[in-house]
Scaffold this active site. Sequence first.
Site, mmCIF file in Angstrom:
data_model
loop_
_atom_site.group_PDB
_atom_site.id
_atom_site.type_symbol
_atom_site.label_atom_id
_atom_site.label_comp_id
_atom_site.label_asym_id
_atom_site.label_seq_id
_atom_site.Cartn_x
_atom_site.Cartn_y
_atom_site.Cartn_z
ATOM 1 N N HIS A 16 5.644 8.214 2.543
ATOM 2 C CA HIS A 16 5.617 9.647 2.229
ATOM 3 C C HIS A 16 4.988 10.435 3.373
ATOM 4 C CE1 HIS A 16 1.276 9.910 1.510
ATOM 5 N NE2 HIS A 16 1.370 8.779 0.805
ATOM 6 N N GLU A 103 0.488 3.062 -4.817
ATOM 7 C CA GLU A 103 -0.482 2.714 -3.778
ATOM 8 C C GLU A 103 -1.568 1.818 -4.356
ATOM 9 O OE1 GLU A 103 -1.252 1.797 -1.025
ATOM 10 O OE2 GLU A 103 -1.507 3.563 0.264
#
Length: 234
Positions: A16, A103
């Site tokens: 990202h 994550e």
Amino acid sequence: MPDKDAGTPRVFLYRHGQTEWSQSGRYTGVTELELTTNGVQQVLASGKILVGAGKLMDPKNIARVFVSPRRRAAHTFELAFDEAEQRLLKEAGKVSTTDRLAEWNYGAYEGLLTKEIRALRKDHGLDGERPWDIWADGCEGGESPAEVTARIDSLIEEIRALHQGNMHGENPSDVVLVAHGHLLRAFTKRWLGYPMDFPLSMMLEPGAIGVLSYQHHSIDEPAFLVGYGFPVQE
């Protein structure tokens, strides 16, 4: 990819774009942060060059897109692929959100800098012999390397099942992972068969794309591409 490896399935690692915390070096796991203006531009730039018909990540060659549940990853997918490409992929059932790409759960270290984490651990009586290393030590109140390994290995198993039987390009079988810096580097270690604490230093900038594949069209020879020859533009 060299001619001898043409058609071999690939896994694209799409990190990202920049957030305020990635810019400052703060560990960002479950916290929902939006992309910065620069982060948006990072993804648009890489997408313009690498995503689309006749480009490296050609939607016609994509079998699956897996996206982290964090908003910053979903936004990156929405920026990287145009509306028509997104619609076609979604209508074909090729896009899914999975917790396996979330994550690393940093637990007590969420929002901290590395130096702050090491100071905290020192206060807790930890790391007397060497500095904290997330790959070996994990996170207090968060995930251990073994826990991250388990969820990544589950996804790799699913991807390998998709690739099996398509090692010479028999069917579209490229896979895109839209996720995070630590998680995608952890995925790379496991793709290559290394334990989390294996000393493999890797860099993946916000908005950047990495590529994994196989040597010799062999499902038993996973590899990463150090360099890549891009498709010739007509």
